[in-house]
Design an enzyme around this catalytic site. Structure first.
Site, short mmCIF file in Angstrom:
data_model
loop_
_atom_site.label_atom_id
_atom_site.label_comp_id
_atom_site.label_asym_id
_atom_site.label_seq_id
_atom_site.Cartn_x
_atom_site.Cartn_y
_atom_site.Cartn_z
N ARG A 57 34.90 -96.08 -45.25
CA ARG A 57 35.97 -96.38 -46.22
C ARG A 57 37.20 -96.86 -45.47
O ARG A 57 37.86 -97.80 -45.87
CB ARG A 57 36.31 -95.16 -47.10
CG ARG A 57 37.61 -95.38 -47.88
CD ARG A 57 37.77 -94.52 -49.13
NE ARG A 57 37.39 -93.15 -48.96
CZ ARG A 57 38.07 -92.24 -48.24
NH1 ARG A 57 39.18 -92.57 -47.60
NH2 ARG A 57 37.63 -91.01 -48.14
N TYR A 109 46.38 -115.03 -64.40
CA TYR A 109 45.02 -114.57 -64.70
C TYR A 109 45.08 -113.39 -65.69
O TYR A 109 45.91 -112.48 -65.54
CB TYR A 109 44.37 -114.14 -63.38
CG TYR A 109 42.97 -113.63 -63.55
CD1 TYR A 109 41.93 -114.49 -63.86
CD2 TYR A 109 42.67 -112.28 -63.38
CE1 TYR A 109 40.64 -114.02 -64.02
CE2 TYR A 109 41.39 -111.81 -63.53
CZ TYR A 109 40.38 -112.68 -63.85
OH TYR A 109 39.10 -112.22 -64.01
N ASP A 180 48.98 -115.67 -55.72
CA ASP A 180 47.54 -115.57 -55.93
C ASP A 180 46.99 -116.98 -55.67
O ASP A 180 47.19 -117.89 -56.46
CB ASP A 180 47.26 -115.10 -57.37
CG ASP A 180 45.76 -114.95 -57.64
OD1 ASP A 180 44.96 -115.66 -57.01
OD2 ASP A 180 45.40 -114.12 -58.51
N LYS A 205 35.60 -116.34 -55.93
CA LYS A 205 35.66 -117.73 -56.38
C LYS A 205 35.38 -118.67 -55.21
O LYS A 205 34.30 -118.63 -54.67
CB LYS A 205 37.01 -117.98 -57.06
CG LYS A 205 37.43 -116.87 -58.03
CD LYS A 205 36.57 -116.77 -59.28
CE LYS A 205 36.85 -115.52 -60.11
NZ LYS A 205 38.23 -115.29 -60.48
C1 LIG Z 1 38.99 -114.14 -60.90
C2 LIG Z 1 40.44 -114.04 -60.57
C3 LIG Z 1 41.04 -112.81 -60.28
C4 LIG Z 1 40.28 -111.50 -60.34
O1 LIG Z 1 39.25 -111.46 -59.41
P1 LIG Z 1 37.89 -110.61 -59.56
O2 LIG Z 1 37.20 -110.87 -58.29
O3 LIG Z 1 37.20 -111.12 -60.78
O4 LIG Z 1 38.31 -109.18 -59.74
C5 LIG Z 1 42.38 -112.81 -59.95
N1 LIG Z 1 43.11 -113.95 -59.93
C6 LIG Z 1 42.56 -115.15 -60.23
C7 LIG Z 1 43.41 -116.37 -60.19
C8 LIG Z 1 41.21 -115.24 -60.56
O5 LIG Z 1 40.68 -116.43 -60.87
#
Ligand SMILES: *Cc1c(COP(=O)(O)O)cnc(C)c1O
Length: 400
Positions: A57, A109, A180, A205
């Site tokens: 962890r 998001y 982000d 992504k």
């Molecule tokens: C998908 C996404 C998230 C969240 O990510 P997860 O891996 O689904 O928890 C946060 N910010 C953006 C811009 C995203 O596209």
């Protein structure tokens, strides 16, 4: 873990860093590729003595390798990896305390919006959503207790941009800027170099890139911030397992190649849609008609693979188009090698109220494409067929 050591020189090119940063040969065997250290615990040479690892962890060698790789991709020194993008978002907000205030991009998001408004609000943390494309309006929302500016650029699903460098230049003292960077990926945009303090990713992504693993990361050059996020990472324990770290690391090695291909295909699809007279609007920062095209050229090194559009003919036609494609799969998520189509109002943004969607201009006839890296002729033909198979009703009516 804190991993300021040993990543390769930032002077190296993007793909060289993607392939080599954190990827030192295994010290025990010489294995060229970082092994999957599928172990919860590590045998100690003596009480109070470790070889750098004691419990997975806290720190795991496969995860540490990925953290060094991700830090290097953003031009950052420190990275903490998380089990999902949302766990990374929560990791970055661990810098806040009761009584603090966040300013955030209005169309962030949905999961981040939900965390801010339904969870952090219960801990006495306030959030104000603003149009961050306007730096003055953004900072006009600042209060004495504002601690974070939370940015998403380009935004989802309408690809609005904000000028990270201008926002950083005008910032009041004591406010940290978090970007982000999931939509752009570090290949197309480097927020730390533009003045952001922290970059957050859903590695699910573009970074992972193959739609086969969920993960997230927080990256920074500031040791104090890094220590606090790493403390939260160990304390709360929302860590990726070694297999997830391995898959993400493997995917990230080809990020440069993939982003070039996504951008090329995205541009072609956006131009194809823009010249059709049965399409009302196309949203893509690479089009000269995008209101922030100049900013996109300055701030990004390419325009990415997300294209949104409004076909003429209303929500019913849009729904029919979304289910008529055969290469584009009807699915949420984005950033994988395969092309996806979705209806933001009914899928990714369904948890917003109709009024919230109206404020963000997320209409029922909007469609979002995550353009993959298949052969672009196949993608264009697929969309063309889908559009043609669902004639624009209004036009049929006028014609008859
Ligand atoms: C998908 C996404 C998230 C969240 O990510 P997860 O891996 O689904 O928890 C946060 N910010 C953006 C811009 C995203 O596209």
């Amino acid at each position: 873990m804190l991993n300021g050591k040993s990543h390769r020189s930032p002077a190296l090119g993007f793909s060289t860093r993607a392939i080599w940063s954190g990827q030192d040969p295994c010290p025990a065997t010489g294995a060229t590729i970082v092994p999957v250290y599928q172990t919860a615990t590590f045998t100690l040479p003596d009480i109070g003595v470790t070889k750098g690892f004691d419990y997975s962890r806290t720190v795991n060698p496969t995860r540490s390798a990925m953290e060094r790789q991700l830090a290097a991709l953003e031009g950052g020194t420190f990275a903490s990896a998380f089990a999902s993008g949302m766990a990374a978002v929560a990791g970055a907000t661990s810098l806040l305390s009761c009584g603090d205030h966040i300013i955030a991009t209005r169309d962030i998001y949905g999961g981040t919006h939900r965390l801010f408004t339904t969870v952090l609000s219960r801990y006495g943390i306030d959030v104000t959503f603003v149009d961050t494309s306007d730096a003055r309006e953004t900072w006009a929302a600042a209060r004495p207790n504002t601690r974070l500016l939370w940015l998403e650029t380009p935004s989802n699903p309408l690809l609005r941009l904000c000028d990270i460098e201008a926002l950083a230049r005008l910032r009041p003292a004591g406010v940290l800027i978090v970007a982000d960077n999931t939509f752009a990926s570090p290949f197309l945009q480097q927020p730390l170099a533009l003045g952001a303090d922290i970059v957050v990713h859903s590695t699910t992504k573009y970074i992972g890139g193959h739609s086969d693993v969920v993960g997230g990361a927080v990256i920074t050059n500031d040791r104090e911030i890094a220590e606090q996020v790493a403390y939260h990472q160990n304390c709360v324990g929302a860590i990726p397992g070694p297999w997830d770290a391995y898959l993400t690391m493997r995917g990230a090695k080809t990020l440069g190649l993939r982003m070039r291909a996504h951008s090329k295909n995205g541009q072609a699809i956006a131009e194809f849609l823009a010249q059709r007279d049965d399409v009302a609007d196309v949203f893509y920062p690479g089009l000269a008609t995008h209101p922030q095209h100049e900013l996109a050229k300055r701030q990004m090194s390419g325009f990415g693979g997300i294209v949104s559009f409004r076909p003429k003919g209303g929500a019913e036609r849009a729904r029919a188009i979304a289910t008529a494609t055969s290469v584009f799969a009807l699915a949420v998520s984005l950033g994988g090698v395969e092309s996806l189509i979705c209806s933001p109002a009914r899928m990714t943004h369904a948890s917003l109220t109709p009024q919230q969607r109206a404020e963000l201009d997320i209409t029922d006839d909007l469609l979002r494409l995550s353009v993959g890296i298949e052969d672009v002729e196949d993608l264009v033909a697929d969309l063309g067929c889908a559009l043609n198979s669902v004639p624009e009703l209004a036009r049929l009516r006028t014609a008859s």
